[in-house]
Scaffold this active site. Structure first.
Site, PDB file in Angstrom:
ATOM      1  N   LEU A  73      -7.972 -52.129 -39.792  1.00 35.27           N
ATOM      2  CA  LEU A  73      -7.163 -53.331 -40.012  1.00 35.27           C
ATOM      3  C   LEU A  73      -7.918 -54.403 -40.798  1.00 35.27           C
ATOM      4  O   LEU A  73      -9.107 -54.629 -40.572  1.00 35.27           O
ATOM      5  CB  LEU A  73      -6.710 -53.899 -38.663  1.00 35.27           C
ATOM      6  CG  LEU A  73      -5.880 -52.945 -37.802  1.00 35.27           C
ATOM      7  CD1 LEU A  73      -5.438 -53.645 -36.504  1.00 35.27           C
ATOM      8  CD2 LEU A  73      -4.673 -52.405 -38.545  1.00 35.27           C
ATOM      9  N   HIS A  74      -7.196 -55.023 -41.739  1.00 35.91           N
ATOM     10  CA  HIS A  74      -7.765 -56.098 -42.561  1.00 35.91           C
ATOM     11  C   HIS A  74      -6.785 -57.272 -42.581  1.00 35.91           C
ATOM     12  O   HIS A  74      -5.766 -57.247 -41.874  1.00 35.91           O
ATOM     13  CB  HIS A  74      -8.088 -55.582 -43.967  1.00 35.91           C
ATOM     14  CG  HIS A  74      -6.940 -54.854 -44.635  1.00 35.91           C
ATOM     15  ND1 HIS A  74      -5.764 -55.468 -44.954  1.00 35.91           N
ATOM     16  CD2 HIS A  74      -6.798 -53.548 -44.997  1.00 35.91           C
ATOM     17  CE1 HIS A  74      -4.946 -54.609 -45.523  1.00 35.91           C
ATOM     18  NE2 HIS A  74      -5.539 -53.419 -45.546  1.00 35.91           N
TER      19      HIS A  74
ATOM     20  N   HIS B 295      -3.039 -56.547 -42.871  1.00 34.56           N
ATOM     21  CA  HIS B 295      -2.393 -56.162 -41.612  1.00 34.56           C
ATOM     22  C   HIS B 295      -2.189 -57.394 -40.720  1.00 34.56           C
ATOM     23  O   HIS B 295      -1.161 -57.543 -40.066  1.00 34.56           O
ATOM     24  CB  HIS B 295      -3.259 -55.145 -40.862  1.00 34.56           C
ATOM     25  CG  HIS B 295      -3.494 -53.852 -41.598  1.00 34.56           C
ATOM     26  ND1 HIS B 295      -4.738 -53.463 -42.029  1.00 34.56           N
ATOM     27  CD2 HIS B 295      -2.648 -52.870 -41.955  1.00 34.56           C
ATOM     28  CE1 HIS B 295      -4.643 -52.280 -42.625  1.00 34.56           C
ATOM     29  NE2 HIS B 295      -3.388 -51.898 -42.602  1.00 34.56           N
TER      30      HIS B 295
ATOM     31  N   GLY C 191       4.484 -53.911 -45.499  1.00 33.51           N
ATOM     32  CA  GLY C 191       3.979 -54.679 -46.637  1.00 33.51           C
ATOM     33  C   GLY C 191       4.631 -54.273 -47.951  1.00 33.51           C
ATOM     34  O   GLY C 191       4.882 -53.092 -48.197  1.00 33.51           O
TER      35      GLY C 191
ATOM     36  N   LYS D  38       3.021 -54.354 -50.500  1.00 41.25           N
ATOM     37  CA  LYS D  38       1.920 -53.635 -51.164  1.00 41.25           C
ATOM     38  C   LYS D  38       2.311 -52.176 -51.425  1.00 41.25           C
ATOM     39  O   LYS D  38       1.978 -51.606 -52.456  1.00 41.25           O
ATOM     40  CB  LYS D  38       0.669 -53.728 -50.281  1.00 41.25           C
ATOM     41  CG  LYS D  38      -0.404 -52.696 -50.515  1.00 41.25           C
ATOM     42  CD  LYS D  38      -1.278 -53.087 -51.667  1.00 41.25           C
ATOM     43  CE  LYS D  38      -2.567 -52.321 -51.797  1.00 41.25           C
ATOM     44  NZ  LYS D  38      -2.582 -50.939 -51.436  1.00 41.25           N
ATOM     45  N   ASP D  39       2.984 -51.556 -50.435  1.00 40.90           N
ATOM     46  CA  ASP D  39       3.477 -50.187 -50.594  1.00 40.90           C
ATOM     47  C   ASP D  39       4.974 -50.278 -50.881  1.00 40.90           C
ATOM     48  O   ASP D  39       5.810 -50.009 -50.018  1.00 40.90           O
ATOM     49  CB  ASP D  39       3.192 -49.379 -49.326  1.00 40.90           C
ATOM     50  CG  ASP D  39       1.697 -49.285 -49.048  1.00 40.90           C
ATOM     51  OD1 ASP D  39       1.045 -48.407 -49.610  1.00 40.90           O
ATOM     52  OD2 ASP D  39       1.171 -50.137 -48.296  1.00 40.90           O
TER      53      ASP D  39
ATOM     54  N   GLN E  91       7.305 -47.288 -50.431  1.00 43.97           N
ATOM     55  CA  GLN E  91       7.404 -47.001 -48.985  1.00 43.97           C
ATOM     56  C   GLN E  91       8.425 -47.938 -48.338  1.00 43.97           C
ATOM     57  O   GLN E  91       9.320 -47.497 -47.606  1.00 43.97           O
ATOM     58  CB  GLN E  91       6.030 -47.192 -48.347  1.00 43.97           C
ATOM     59  CG  GLN E  91       6.020 -47.286 -46.838  1.00 43.97           C
ATOM     60  CD  GLN E  91       4.609 -47.313 -46.276  1.00 43.97           C
ATOM     61  OE1 GLN E  91       3.861 -46.356 -46.433  1.00 43.97           O
ATOM     62  NE2 GLN E  91       4.232 -48.399 -45.631  1.00 43.97           N
TER      63      GLN E  91
ATOM     64  N   VAL F  27      -1.395 -59.390 -49.525  1.00 45.98           N
ATOM     65  CA  VAL F  27      -2.562 -60.269 -49.391  1.00 45.98           C
ATOM     66  C   VAL F  27      -3.645 -59.748 -50.333  1.00 45.98           C
ATOM     67  O   VAL F  27      -3.920 -58.541 -50.379  1.00 45.98           O
ATOM     68  CB  VAL F  27      -3.076 -60.293 -47.938  1.00 45.98           C
ATOM     69  CG1 VAL F  27      -4.338 -61.140 -47.819  1.00 45.98           C
ATOM     70  CG2 VAL F  27      -1.990 -60.819 -47.005  1.00 45.98           C
TER      71      VAL F  27
ATOM     72  N   SER G  78      -6.959 -53.387 -49.135  1.00 43.09           N
ATOM     73  CA  SER G  78      -6.586 -52.030 -48.748  1.00 43.09           C
ATOM     74  C   SER G  78      -7.700 -51.459 -47.892  1.00 43.09           C
ATOM     75  O   SER G  78      -8.881 -51.753 -48.113  1.00 43.09           O
ATOM     76  CB  SER G  78      -6.418 -51.164 -50.005  1.00 43.09           C
ATOM     77  OG  SER G  78      -6.477 -49.790 -49.659  1.00 43.09           O
TER      78      SER G  78
HETATM   79  P1  AMP Z   1      -1.700 -48.899 -43.901  1.00 41.97           P
HETATM   80  O1  AMP Z   1      -2.533 -49.126 -42.691  1.00 41.97           O
HETATM   81  O2  AMP Z   1      -2.458 -48.918 -45.178  1.00 41.97           O
HETATM   82  O3  AMP Z   1      -0.766 -47.709 -43.759  1.00 41.97           O
HETATM   83  O4  AMP Z   1      -0.751 -50.161 -43.992  1.00 41.97           O
HETATM   84  C1  AMP Z   1       0.001 -50.597 -42.897  1.00 41.97           C
HETATM   85  C2  AMP Z   1       0.947 -51.680 -43.368  1.00 41.97           C
HETATM   86  O5  AMP Z   1       0.177 -52.755 -43.915  1.00 41.97           O
HETATM   87  C3  AMP Z   1       1.900 -51.216 -44.474  1.00 41.97           C
HETATM   88  O6  AMP Z   1       3.186 -51.760 -44.244  1.00 41.97           O
HETATM   89  C4  AMP Z   1       1.260 -51.764 -45.719  1.00 41.97           C
HETATM   90  O7  AMP Z   1       2.188 -52.006 -46.761  1.00 41.97           O
HETATM   91  C5  AMP Z   1       0.669 -53.067 -45.204  1.00 41.97           C
HETATM   92  N1  AMP Z   1      -0.418 -53.537 -46.062  1.00 41.97           N
HETATM   93  C6  AMP Z   1      -1.464 -52.816 -46.546  1.00 41.97           C
HETATM   94  N2  AMP Z   1      -2.224 -53.580 -47.368  1.00 41.97           N
HETATM   95  C7  AMP Z   1      -1.651 -54.809 -47.401  1.00 41.97           C
HETATM   96  C8  AMP Z   1      -1.957 -56.026 -48.072  1.00 41.97           C
HETATM   97  N3  AMP Z   1      -3.009 -56.156 -48.884  1.00 41.97           N
HETATM   98  N4  AMP Z   1      -1.130 -57.090 -47.877  1.00 41.97           N
HETATM   99  C9  AMP Z   1      -0.052 -56.991 -47.063  1.00 41.97           C
HETATM  100  N5  AMP Z   1       0.296 -55.865 -46.400  1.00 41.97           N
HETATM  101  C10 AMP Z   1      -0.497 -54.781 -46.564  1.00 41.97           C
END
Ligand code: AMP
Length: 302
Positions: free
Chosen positions: A57-58, A61, A171, A173-174, A177, A200, A209
């Site tokens: 998580l960043h 998230h 997000g 970002k995807d 998706q 973000v 990411s």
């Molecule tokens: P992930 O853990 O990469 O599968 O992402 C989980 C959720 O966090 C997804 O809905 C992503 O689109 C969102 N997410 C990933 N990176 C970012 C970001 N930089 N800003 C906002 N949401 C994000």
């Protein structure tokens, strides 16, 4: 102690109840009971918002978690690296897994429930049935990651069935998706309201990411060309000018291997024509070293 409920029904004071961690349906049912969540939404708003993640998580998230808290009385975060959405030559085995740190982030963000199933908890060894992303699943990301969007939708539907959220936050970002999840909710009449959250970025533009931690300092500099390209495209007027300006920035970075740069309809992910007006998504995917990066920006064409 008496604590005043906030408008969403959440106490204004720091958590007095520990974070609940569940790894299967029985644990989730117990958690719902402990949180006082019955069937359906609570009076005056949504009872439970889910933020699905693959962990590591960043700040991106965290922004989703904060948005979820505005939308529902309780927040659940799922942490599951879904093997179904990784191709045979992709990074499933080396994907970062930082569960203890993830729990700390969730506790700091006052998440109520973390759902962290094992692969065996999630998938029967002889599983047969999954979600098909249809034609939209084989274009743009789907062209470069065959089966990825099917696997992603399958796990999201399973998470919805297990956690039973009223709201789910994803997000931008995807972007494909998010568009596909909206499509699945509409096509399959799922009783979940989907919320999109802005991307973000680092101060220099790089989209956050979990995969950024793989980038060497040189890779990271090269990776900045993605957000620069989107920015250059966003400064143009017509689809042809937008694509040309963005491609020129990408071409100037020799250590990038570009999978695609597209200007697409946000709902269907089909390329927009030159006469297009209204919203469009400029999306890019490129590999730098052994890391694949994606990014996008939403534009309004007049
Ligand atoms: P992930 O853990 O990469 O599968 O992402 C989980 C959720 O966090 C997804 O809905 C992503 O689109 C969102 N997410 C990933 N990176 C970012 C970001 N930089 N800003 C906002 N949401 C994000």
């Amino acid at each position: 102690m008496n604590v005043a409920p906030s408008p969403a029904g959440r106490p204004e004071h720091p958590r007095e109840v520990p974070l609940i961690v569940a790894d299967d349906r029985a644990g989730l049912l117990k958690a719902r009971e402990a949180l006082g969540i019955g069937a359906g939404a609570s009076v005056g708003g949504s009872a439970l918002a889910l933020v699905p993640t693959m962990g590591a998580l960043h700040e991106g998230h965290r922004s989703l978690i904060r948005l979820a808290r505005q939308r529902a009385a309780h927040v659940a975060v799922s942490v599951f690296v879904n093997p179904l959405q990784f191709g045979p030559n992709e990074d499933f085995s080396r994907y970062p897994r930082t569960f203890d740190a993830d729990l700390e982030v969730c506790a700091a963000e006052e998440v109520d429930l973390v759902f962290a199933p094992s692969v065996e908890d999630m998938y029967l060894p002889d599983r047969q049935v999954g979600v098909s992303a249809g034609r939209m699943g084989s274009i743009v990301e789907g062209e470069f990651r065959p089966g990825h969007l099917d696997g992603m939708l399958t796990v999201v539907l399973k998470l919805f069935n297990l956690v039973q959220p009223d709201v789910a936050v994803f997000g931008q970002k995807d972007a494909q998706q998010l568009a596909m999840i909206r499509r699945m909710v509409a096509d399959l009449n799922l009783p979940v309201s989907v919320v999109g959250a802005p991307t973000v970025r680092e101060p220099d533009g790089l989209a956050l990411s979990s995969r950024n931690r793989y980038l060497s300092p040189e890779d990271r500099v090269a990776g900045l060309a993605l957000s620069r390209a989107l920015h250059a495209g966003a400064g143009q007027r017509t689809p042809a000018e937008i694509r040309r300006a963005a491609l020129a920035v990408l071409a100037a970075e020799p250590s990038l291997a570009v999978d695609y740069l597209v200007l697409v309809d946000p709902a269907t992910f089909t390329e927009v024509g030159d006469g297009h007006t209204g919203e469009a998504v400029l999306a890019v995917a490129a590999r730098v070293g052994s890391t694949r990066l994606i990014d996008n920006v939403t534009l309004t064409l007049r």
